[in-house]
Design an enzyme around this catalytic site. Sequence first.
Site, PDB file in Angstrom:
ATOM      1  N   CYS A 117      -6.212  -3.939   4.464  1.00  0.00           N
ATOM      2  CA  CYS A 117      -5.452  -4.514   5.575  1.00  0.00           C
ATOM      3  C   CYS A 117      -5.862  -5.984   5.770  1.00  0.00           C
ATOM      4  CB  CYS A 117      -5.620  -3.680   6.838  1.00  0.00           C
ATOM      5  SG  CYS A 117      -4.359  -4.032   8.095  1.00  0.00           S
ATOM      6  N   HIS A 220      -4.109   1.510   5.091  1.00  0.00           N
ATOM      7  CA  HIS A 220      -5.451   2.029   5.331  1.00  0.00           C
ATOM      8  C   HIS A 220      -5.660   3.334   4.562  1.00  0.00           C
ATOM      9  CE1 HIS A 220      -6.977  -0.706   8.472  1.00  0.00           C
ATOM     10  NE2 HIS A 220      -5.689  -0.880   8.753  1.00  0.00           N
ATOM     11  N   GLU A 222      -8.264   4.829   3.838  1.00  0.00           N
ATOM     12  CA  GLU A 222      -9.366   5.658   4.349  1.00  0.00           C
ATOM     13  C   GLU A 222      -8.859   6.838   5.181  1.00  0.00           C
ATOM     14  OE1 GLU A 222      -8.852   2.297   7.391  1.00  0.00           O
ATOM     15  OE2 GLU A 222      -8.725   2.553   5.208  1.00  0.00           O
TER      16      GLU A 222
END
Length: 241
Positions: A117, A220, A222
């Site tokens: 990001c 993102h 994650e």
Amino acid sequence: MVKQQTSQPLVGITLDSEAAGGWSKFPWYAVRQNYAGAVKEAGGLPVLLPHEPAEAEVYLERIDALMITGGAFDVDPALFGANDRHETVHTKDRRTEFEAALARGALARDMPLLGICGGQQLLNVVLGGSLIQHIPDEVEAALAHEQPNPRDQAGHDVALSGDSLLKSICGAEVMPVNSAHHQAVKAVGAGVQVNAVAPDGVIEGIEAPDYRFCLGVQWHPEFAITPSDQAIFRAFVSAAA
């Protein structure tokens, strides 16, 4: 100094910072647990890096890979040669100074580097590129890149380019991603390749093929919305092994 080798690559993770208020009456650092969790799940040992620009080289001597995270900040437009500054731009200058020093040092060492990001945006600037300062003002018929639904859900799809590290990792031509940004890559620097694009044309991924592993993604991963997100972390950590 000889770096001690471990079975788990040490992955440095940059932190966000906030002024006094909210969680603490004093200035504080913050990072979501899933950044570290994704690294650990991929086989790495996460290490959090406070903002000490003068110590960037010392950090780099001790870690095996670097991840530059996202957060509530923008890169100062002056750093990519812009003559104006959009009213929405909010900078965290010490954080950016630190992350830029880390990124330059990691590139000089050919250390595996992953930008997420805002981390991708910072990486693009370090590599000589520029940024869109506010997507709604520069992209016609733009998607909702600051998605209204939760970040652990997809906001839109991205198309991956055929000849790229990212596509080889993800094994897909199109993948759903989350979206939490108002800025984006505008022009890439020399030697930098665009590897993912949103349906409205916004650049969602970059890589620098001249390096061992230099990858940026605008979303993102994650949050592990798809197996491709997890594959990104496995490839990143494996490159540091």
